[in-house]
Scaffold this motif. Sequence first.
Motif, short mmCIF file in Angstrom:
data_model
loop_
_atom_site.label_atom_id
_atom_site.label_comp_id
_atom_site.label_asym_id
_atom_site.label_seq_id
_atom_site.Cartn_x
_atom_site.Cartn_y
_atom_site.Cartn_z
N ILE A 34 5.62 -4.45 21.64
CA ILE A 34 4.70 -3.32 21.74
C ILE A 34 4.00 -3.31 23.10
O ILE A 34 3.80 -2.25 23.69
CB ILE A 34 3.71 -3.35 20.55
CG1 ILE A 34 4.47 -2.93 19.29
CG2 ILE A 34 2.52 -2.42 20.81
CD1 ILE A 34 3.66 -2.90 18.03
N PRO A 37 7.11 -2.06 26.07
CA PRO A 37 8.15 -1.31 25.36
C PRO A 37 9.43 -1.24 26.18
O PRO A 37 9.38 -1.06 27.40
CB PRO A 37 7.55 0.09 25.22
CG PRO A 37 6.15 0.01 25.67
CD PRO A 37 5.95 -1.26 26.42
N GLU B 211 3.44 1.15 17.18
CA GLU B 211 2.61 1.01 18.39
C GLU B 211 1.28 1.73 18.25
O GLU B 211 0.24 1.21 18.65
CB GLU B 211 3.38 1.59 19.60
CG GLU B 211 2.59 1.54 20.90
CD GLU B 211 3.34 2.17 22.08
OE1 GLU B 211 4.57 2.38 21.99
OE2 GLU B 211 2.69 2.45 23.09
N THR B 246 8.10 1.38 18.89
CA THR B 246 7.30 1.97 19.97
C THR B 246 7.61 3.44 20.20
O THR B 246 8.58 3.99 19.68
CB THR B 246 7.56 1.24 21.30
OG1 THR B 246 8.92 1.49 21.68
CG2 THR B 246 7.33 -0.25 21.19
#
Lengths: 217, 472
Positions: A34, A37, B211, B246
């Motif tokens: 995260i 990315p 995310e 994400t």
Amino acid sequence: MTSARDDILGRLRQRRPRDDAMRDATGEEIRRAIAHPERGPRPADAEDLVARFVERARAMTSSTDVCPDTGQVPARCAAWLRAMRLPLAVVVAPALADLDWRGAALSVRIGAAGRDDAVGVTPCFRAIAETGTLMLCSGPATPAVNSLLPQTHIAIVRSEHIVADMEAAWQAARAELTAWPRAVNFVSGPSRTADIEQTIVLGAHGPYRVHVLVVGT
Amino acid sequence: MEIRSMHFVDRVRERLDDPELQRNLKRTRGRNAAARAASLGGLDDFDAVRARATEIRASVLRDLDLWLERFEREATARGATVLWAHDGDEACRLIIDIARRHDVRSVVKSKSMVSEEAGLNAALEAAGIRPVETDLGEYILQINDNEPPSHIIMPVIHKSREQVTELFARVHGTEPKTDIEALTREARERLRPAFLGADMGLSGGNFLVAETGSVAIVTNEGNGRLCTTMPRVHVALTGIEKVIPTLDDLATLLRILPRSATGQAISNYVSLLTGTKHDGDADGPAHMYFVLVDGGRADLVGSDFEPMLRCIRCGACMNHCPVYQTVGGHAYGWVYTGPMGSVLTPLFQGIGNARDLPQAATLCNQCGVVCPVSIPLPDLMRKLREKQVERGMRPWTERLAMRAWAWAAARPWAYSACARAAVRYLCWLAGGRASIPVMGLAPGWTSQRDFPAPAARTFRDMYARQRRGRAS
Ligand code: SF4
């Protein structure tokens, strides 16, 4: 009785047993995924992002126009509305309140669109060349309804805000937005449906037409 | 939704004998497949995008518990409430509780397949809350006495415009309109007040992004935006498997989902919704809930069927399936149709409730080739067939035939004797022609086509003769 949450997560855990060390390692992997990315494979960037954006936006049935500087935006909007024989009354997102809309002989209201507004005007956080897409972030100065309720949506896109792809648009959002917006809407042309006999009809529930004015070219 | 998959064979017969349905299916057959093929050129390297999309979905499923926890943490931090449900019934109860808590009378819905799984509309109505479907296709089905959808992307693909004309005139009490544009307008005008007056918007979720703790919703009509912008309360109802890591992963999946579904480079609207309305915002819900449903998904993690959880519900497998294209979606008897339905229905509803579905395929693998997340659908159907055999669920005639086959196949002399007898019988049936018009012991086999006549001798006989010739 355990909650549904604990039960579901517990069963998932049972099906994928890990010891503490493995669990920590996986947690670390997730944090890293995260924080940094990874981008997937993307089509090659266009040399001229503005030209690519305009071409793709038209392919998605948006109409487009260009205008050299911000000062001329209201006049260009008015000219387009007149040419299209659309109402000369616009509801403008507060972010664009400083422009001289009245000077262009438009009847203007600054704020969020309501059920009776015919034309909504919005700025655009980024625009995506790959697909001709507008990226609109909701906020006090940029209500989401202005690109949704009126039959006509005019988006003002600054040419330096045209980026290659959605990945670049997300990168800009992560870097620039202090509060993450409630809604990020990607708009590619007018609303449409093909539910009946797969025949495309524009203006299903959202705007019938989307006009994109690229500023600074 | 009530399951009717056990009556597959009867339902197929009805569908094949329905000339109107056959006409309607024929009208659009192959169109989405062609649009998909044409759109792939826009990606410089489709296979690379597909491989990446597959890996994104597979990587989350490998650690689904941890990704869900991460998603929940982010969503909660941004003002949403995350609720969990074992099954559809529990999801309905949670949603009715939310509705009561916020004094909700009417709900506008954008498409959610999980809501169909759960039978949410019936549950809401029973609780005195009015659900309004707003996707044009789903709206048509709802006003037609809650007819089930026949395709996950194009729910009324089985209907003609004439049928919609008749339905609108009857239900709306308006002049019959034959023009598709006018019909669409009529629905728009009916539904606008529903959007503006609803207390709750219910959406599905194409993806849950860990995310940012957001739900991503993809639509063309804009109904998904209206449902999640106008009402005070937004509930996103979806399955626990929908998490992706994400926003960059979302970008990758969005390159492949609309292309696989309808051949579009992107859908008209993609919304990423995160939490509740901020101070100073003029629009957006004051309350946002996620209802994450298990419904049989957790049990697939770590099993042979885990790849099925990668599914992004694009519909490409059914658009390319010769069986689906011929019988239509209703024959499958539950929410999910075509190849993905033939795998999901027995897994979610019990193998015994959908015995015919894994058999309803020629295993031609067109679905496996087009699936954007590389799900080996034919392999999974074959595994389901194996399970049926293991559990003794196949009819005794089939079991007996298989046992006889196994016996003969292990004894070359018996095998060649049977083959010789069969060839002789088939040649006799052909009577010198190149094909057999009616198969004597199995006439059903030749009801739609001829069976080719075999060569006069079996392969083994020919092979043996050739070797003898060479040796001499
Ligand atoms: S199984 Fe694959 S092709 Fe079928 S709907 Fe799911 S993702 Fe699409």
